[in-house]
Design a protein around this motif. Structure first.
Motif, mmCIF file in Angstrom:
data_model
loop_
_atom_site.group_PDB
_atom_site.id
_atom_site.type_symbol
_atom_site.label_atom_id
_atom_site.label_comp_id
_atom_site.label_asym_id
_atom_site.label_seq_id
_atom_site.Cartn_x
_atom_site.Cartn_y
_atom_site.Cartn_z
ATOM 1 N N PRO A 274 0.879 -1.108 0.069
ATOM 2 C CA PRO A 274 0.024 0.068 0.020
ATOM 3 C C PRO A 274 0.874 1.332 0.067
ATOM 4 C CG PRO A 274 0.073 -0.896 2.062
ATOM 5 C CD PRO A 274 0.823 -1.885 1.399
ATOM 6 N N GLN A 275 0.211 2.223 -0.568
ATOM 7 C CA GLN A 275 1.284 3.697 -0.685
ATOM 8 C C GLN A 275 0.686 4.318 0.678
ATOM 9 O OE1 GLN A 275 -0.143 5.774 -4.252
ATOM 10 N NE2 GLN A 275 0.695 4.461 -5.342
ATOM 11 N N PHE A 276 -0.359 4.056 1.540
ATOM 12 C CA PHE A 276 -0.477 4.459 2.769
ATOM 13 C C PHE A 276 -1.247 3.705 3.442
ATOM 14 C CE2 PHE A 276 -3.281 6.253 -0.671
ATOM 15 C CZ PHE A 276 -4.547 5.745 -0.161
ATOM 16 N N SER A 277 -1.542 4.007 4.958
ATOM 17 C CA SER A 277 -2.434 3.069 5.725
ATOM 18 C C SER A 277 -3.599 2.752 5.063
ATOM 19 C CB SER A 277 -2.455 3.663 7.091
ATOM 20 O OG SER A 277 -1.280 3.673 7.548
ATOM 21 N N THR A 278 -3.942 1.341 4.975
ATOM 22 C CA THR A 278 -5.188 0.911 4.474
ATOM 23 C C THR A 278 -5.728 -0.215 5.057
ATOM 24 O OG1 THR A 278 -4.281 1.768 2.243
ATOM 25 C CG2 THR A 278 -6.059 0.222 2.192
ATOM 26 N N THR A 279 -7.027 -0.247 5.145
ATOM 27 C CA THR A 279 -7.751 -1.507 5.781
ATOM 28 C C THR A 279 -8.211 -2.107 4.483
ATOM 29 O OG1 THR A 279 -8.611 -0.345 7.719
ATOM 30 C CG2 THR A 279 -9.646 -2.386 6.913
ATOM 31 N N PHE A 280 -7.759 -3.474 4.441
ATOM 32 C CA PHE A 280 -8.168 -4.253 3.346
ATOM 33 C C PHE A 280 -9.208 -5.241 3.712
ATOM 34 C CE2 PHE A 280 -3.894 -3.225 1.834
ATOM 35 C CZ PHE A 280 -4.068 -2.865 0.582
ATOM 36 N N SER A 281 -10.302 -5.488 2.904
ATOM 37 C CA SER A 281 -11.257 -6.602 2.965
ATOM 38 C C SER A 281 -11.197 -7.610 2.073
ATOM 39 C CB SER A 281 -12.484 -6.076 3.285
ATOM 40 O OG SER A 281 -12.985 -5.121 2.146
ATOM 41 N N VAL A 282 -11.389 -8.897 2.241
ATOM 42 C CA VAL A 282 -11.536 -9.805 0.945
ATOM 43 C C VAL A 282 -12.943 -10.433 1.109
ATOM 44 C CG1 VAL A 282 -10.350 -11.464 2.558
ATOM 45 C CG2 VAL A 282 -10.100 -11.597 0.000
ATOM 46 N N THR A 283 -13.201 -11.076 0.171
ATOM 47 C CA THR A 283 -14.472 -11.883 -0.133
ATOM 48 C C THR A 283 -14.144 -13.289 -0.784
ATOM 49 O OG1 THR A 283 -16.156 -10.008 -0.157
ATOM 50 C CG2 THR A 283 -16.890 -12.083 -0.938
ATOM 51 N N ALA A 284 -14.378 -14.211 -0.102
ATOM 52 C CA ALA A 284 -13.791 -15.501 -0.667
ATOM 53 C C ALA A 284 -14.871 -16.456 -1.213
ATOM 54 C CB ALA A 284 -12.995 -16.289 -0.056
ATOM 55 N N ILE A 285 -14.947 -16.757 -2.491
ATOM 56 C CA ILE A 285 -15.946 -17.656 -2.922
ATOM 57 C C ILE A 285 -15.467 -18.994 -3.396
ATOM 58 C CG2 ILE A 285 -17.896 -17.805 -4.947
ATOM 59 C CD1 ILE A 285 -17.577 -14.782 -4.988
ATOM 60 N N ASN A 286 -16.191 -20.202 -2.972
ATOM 61 C CA ASN A 286 -15.811 -21.257 -3.403
ATOM 62 C C ASN A 286 -16.455 -21.753 -4.678
ATOM 63 O OD1 ASN A 286 -18.192 -22.312 -2.736
ATOM 64 N ND2 ASN A 286 -17.258 -23.225 -0.864
ATOM 65 N N ALA A 287 -16.158 -23.020 -5.201
ATOM 66 C CA ALA A 287 -16.490 -23.457 -6.404
ATOM 67 C C ALA A 287 -18.036 -23.538 -6.364
ATOM 68 C CB ALA A 287 -15.894 -24.795 -6.775
ATOM 69 N N ASP A 288 -18.771 -23.746 -5.195
ATOM 70 C CA ASP A 288 -20.107 -24.130 -4.851
ATOM 71 C C ASP A 288 -20.717 -22.735 -5.029
ATOM 72 O OD1 ASP A 288 -20.082 -26.832 -4.772
ATOM 73 O OD2 ASP A 288 -19.329 -26.923 -2.905
ATOM 74 N N GLY A 289 -20.164 -21.818 -4.793
ATOM 75 C CA GLY A 289 -20.814 -20.377 -4.880
ATOM 76 C C GLY A 289 -21.049 -19.790 -3.458
#
Length: 289
Positions: A274-289
């Motif tokens: 990151p270029q500056f302080s950042t909060t990252f969030s992630v959404t994970a999707i499996n093969a079954d949706g």
């Protein structure tokens, strides 16, 4: 024999059938029983030892023959028993003739002129009068065929997403039209249920007479999908940082927000820059949706 010169010979004749027989009295007031006689008008000729004779006639009557027929009292449309698993048939015996009193015995053990609580199938009643004459009358009670249902059950794909489904694909037997209910819900035309959590369910099918068939259904729970990330981290401006992540089952797609400053470099590692302080969030999707 009350009087006459002994011995006294006699001859009897059935005037209707011409049947004949003979006998003899050797004592006064001697009883004599004639058995096996058929109904009709009988003539008796008595001749004493002194050749004096006398004629008498007697009419021997038979009771009217036992006759009977069964009247079915229970009617459920075209059937005499309401449901395939019910015992609610009722039958009345209409009987004439014989010598009172009469006794009755039905196939279900009832002993009156009426039998109830009868299942579908053959029904029989035996009648006996006071002289031992007997009669048997039979009939058959019909019931609808059992209600049969074809169900499709679809469990939820992912844990706690409440995506289970139950579809009633076919119904036969009983007496149409049908109504349906899920668990304790009201009966109605609905026969497809969606958005269901995992667990046990009961589908009730009710026909036009009120017969009910219940089918049990178990909707399995979906797969648990686990996503684990490293703890929060600090880094200096301009540095890069490798952090691990874990999904079970493996993720088919990862969606990071923001998308800038992050790159997936393997199935278990992510590179942050990151270029500056950042909060990252992630959404994970499996093969079954």
């Amino acid at each position: 024999l009350l009087s006459g010169a002994l011995p006294v010979d006699f001859q009897w004749t059935n005037i209707n059938t011409s049947a004949m027989g003979i006998g003899q009295f050797t004592l006064l007031n001697q009883p004599l029983v004639l058995s096996g006689l058929t109904p009709g008008l009988y003539q008796f000729k008595f001749v004493g030892a002194d050749n004096r004779d006398t004629l008498i006639q007697r009419l021997l009557l038979a009771p009217p023959p036992l006759k009977g027929q069964l009247a079915i009292l229970s009617q459920y449309g075209a059937f005499q028993v309401s449901c395939s698993d019910k015992d609610d048939g009722e039958v009345l015996l209409q009987v004439t003739g014989g010598t009172l009193p009469l006794t009755f015995l039905w196939t279900n053990g009832d002993r009156g002129i009426r039998a109830d609580s009868l299942p579908a199938g053959p029904v029989s009643v035996s009648v006996a009068d006071a002289r031992g004459c007997t009669l048997q009358v039979d009939t058959v009670l019909n019931a609808p065929t059992p209600i049969i249902a074809g169900l499709e059950a679809i469990g939820e794909t992912c844990l706690d997403q409440n995506t289970g489904e139950i579809h009633l694909q076919s119904v036969s037997g009983g007496v149409p039209p049908y109504q349906f209910a899920l668990n304790t819900g009201p009966f109605g035309p609905k026969k497809n249920w969606t958005g269901l959590p995992d667990g046990s369910y009961f589908v009730h099918i009710q026909d036009a007479i009120g017969c009910v068939r219940t089918e049990g259904v178990i909707l399995p729970s979906g797969l648990e999908f686990i996503l684990k990330l490293s703890n929060d981290s600090a880094m200096l401006t301009g540095d890069t940082l490798r952090l691990s992540y874990y999904t079970e089952p493996p993720a088919d797609t990862l969606i990071w927000k923001p998308a800038q400053g992050v790159r997936v470099i393997s199935d278990t590692e992510i590179l942050f820059f990151p270029q500056f302080s950042t909060t990252f969030s992630v959404t994970a999707i499996n093969a079954d949706g």
